[in-house]
Design a protein around this motif. Structure first.
Motif: not given
Ligand code: DON
Length: 563
Positions: A260, A262, A280, A283-284, A332, A336, A341
């Motif tokens: 992942i 970001f 995840i 990232g969220q 994912e 994301l 978001l």
């Protein structure tokens, strides 16, 4: 579920007392580096490998194998884990999570009344998933290591054969795990000699583990997952009613996955994808906080704490959809995606807590209708980083030790949803995607993470079950957003929220009295806890300065090769 609190006390020692033949990459690595791990003996093994010209991968694997000897509560060969690395600019994630044995069934942890029986998924070998560490650590080294395999395994062999002294942490963990360990005579004869917890300073020698490691050094994973070793594991498992077989061990594969990735405050972050929910959630959290302008709010403010908790609440609400990537409907990409978001950020009320029961999980669009742990971090002189978390799940795993190998088996099966909707050891409520199924990987929260901005690079992670992504994200935010030094960021008191139960957990000092009152006024329930996670982190700055930090919440150890 009444059994949970007692079993938690029994098994969550970490939370309580502490924590093929492709040639290795021939890159020359400038000598030096830094290691942070849960045990001083393991950290010095890693440092020795760096000094001998090994790269971050060599040192991480050697440290992990040393932990498999001196840190039985979690460091393991009988469990599994994940690694996220940045080696020579290549960013990769290795999944060596345990899998459900072929004989696993969706109802295997339910009682006659259809309700989960915690004892079954936590104690004894029915709780054990097929171990992934023997294959995983070998594979990590095969792809990115530089020193010969045998050189990397040798320090662990020496620790097992020559012996090591029981330190205060190990003594406390054995004391805490005594009831579990004494249920299995093979385990007790090794870790509770003469029926007693060994005193601090006692020399422990593990000759059979040493021989098993020697065979592993000579023949690779096959030495632990095939032939007479596999037969020995199957025998012990059968004796206590488990279903793991030699065929499960032979069939185990580690999987390279796409990390992942970001951005965060000008840094790039890489963390673990499914079957861990960790990346995840991180990232969220980063995506929602960015949309809410979190970075520009005052540090240590109630506004920041409130938004952080609201972001976590929503990330954990989506976690209920996750499981083995082969059977998970929410990808994912979905969770994301910028529109999701945006929506999550828009839902947040800046002045009131949203009740968790009012936070719905992500839903597929109609057109998509479809049917106890330990973390170590290493950086080398070239700025390569390895972030590696392994686990037996509960402390000492399921309690069963395979006598021929002196290896403790995990109880990772409890990470499945024994009955979707009912909480597991960490109180996590999980969904159908994480139901038990043959060969499936159980959903994790482990979050080995690396982040970099130019030549500045850090590696971090933590044990702590559901608290892993929240502990990791707080340290990451403090370093990356607020520019805090690693030591201060790791030491800072932490908060936690995981959607359900709907409460903030707070370490002492995490909230000033006024902050506590204000969060309560906004509708948050708050409970104090002793500790949240145990982050081990390393950094190499663009100027080449090395830092290594072992969390003061546990007696871990960190060291650099710089004076
Ligand atoms: O994979 C997971 O999320 C859990 N089995 C991790 C367990 C853990 O962190 C134990 N240490 N406190």
């Amino acid at each position: 579920m009444q059994i949970r609190p007692r079993l938690s006390a029994l098994l969550l020692t970490v939370a309580a007392c502490c924590s093929g033949a492709v040639a290795p990459t021939p890159t020359r690595v400038p000598a030096g580096g830094a290691v942070a791990s849960a045990a001083p003996a393991a950290t010095s093994v890693g440092l020795g490998i760096l000094k001998a010209g090994g790269n971050a991968t060599d040192a991480a694997v050697a440290t992990a194998l040393a932990l498999a000897v001196v840190h039985p509560v979690a460091g393991n060969l009988g469990g599994g884990g994940f690694a996220v690395v940045r080696m020579g600019g290549e960013v990769a994630a290795l999944d060596f999570r345990e899998t459900a044995p072929a004989a696993a069934r969706a109802d295997m942890f339910l009682g006659a009344d259809g309700r989960p029986v915690a004892e079954k998924s936590l104690v004894g070998p029915l709780a054990a998933g097929t171990p992934g560490s023997p294959v995983g650590l070998f594979e990590l080294h095969r792809r990115f290591g530089r020193l010969p395999w045998r050189r990397v395994v040798t320090p662990a062999i020496h620790l097992a054969l020559r012996g090591f002294k029981v330190n205060a942490r190990l003594r406390a963990e054995l004391e805490f795990g005594r009831e579990l360990l004494s249920r299995f005579p093979e385990t007790a004869s090794v870790w509770l000699p003469h029926g007693r917890v060994p005193a601090e300073g006692t020399l422990i020698r593990l000759p059979r583990l040493g021989a098993a490691l020697q065979a592993y050094a000579e023949r690779g994973p096959q030495a632990l997952t095939g032939g007479s070793a596999a037969a020995a594991i199957e025998r012990t498992v059968k004796k206590y009613g488990g279903v793991l077989t030699a065929a499960d061990l032979a069939g185990y594969r580690a999987v390279w996955r796409v990390p992942i990735r970001f951005p965060l405050a000008g840094w790039e972050v890489a963390s673990m994808p499914l079957p861990s929910s960790g990346g995840i959630i991180l990232g969220q959290t980063a995506g929602v906080l960015e949309r809410l302008g979190w970075a520009s709010l005052p540090a240590d403010s109630v506004e920041r704490d409130h938004l952080l908790v609201e972001a976590w609440r929503r990330a954990f609400a989506d976690r209920v959809l996750l499981g083995d990537p082969a059977t998970t409907r929410a990808s994912e990409g979905d969770l994301l995606a910028a529109p999701w978001l945006d929506r999550r950020a828009a839902e947040v009320d800046r002045s009131r807590a949203t009740a968790s029961r009012d936070v719905a999980s992500w839903q597929p669009a109609p057109r998509h209708e479809l049917p106890q742990t330990t973390h170590l971090s290493v950086v080398d002189g070239a700025g390569n980083v390895v972030s590696l978390t392994t686990t037996l799940n509960g402390s000492f795993g399921c309690g069963v030790l395979v006598p021929r190998l002196q290896i403790l088996l995990n109880n990772e099966m409890d990470d499945f949803a024994a009955a979707p909707g009912s909480p597991n050891l960490y109180g996590l409520v999980q969904g159908e995607a994480n139901a038990v199924g043959r060969g499936k990987r159980m959903l994790s929260s482990m979050s080995p993470t690396v982040a970099w901005r130019g030549d500045d690079v850090i590696a971090l992670g933590s044990p702590g079950g559901s608290r892993i992504p929240t502990a990791t994200s707080q340290v990451l935010l403090a370093v990356v957003v607020d520019g805090q030094g690693l030591e201060r960021a790791v030491a800072a008191p932490r908060l936690h929220h995981q959607w359900l139960p709907d409460e903030i957990l707070a370490e002492p000092g995490a909230l000033a009295a006024a902050g506590l009152d204000e969060l309560r006024r906004r509708g948050h329930a708050i409970r104090s806890v002793d500790r949240l996670g145990e982050v081990h982190a390393v950094r190499r700055t663009a100027a080449g300065v090395l830092e290594a930090v072992a969390d003061s919440r546990g007696p871990g150890s960190a060291a650099t090769t710089q004076p």
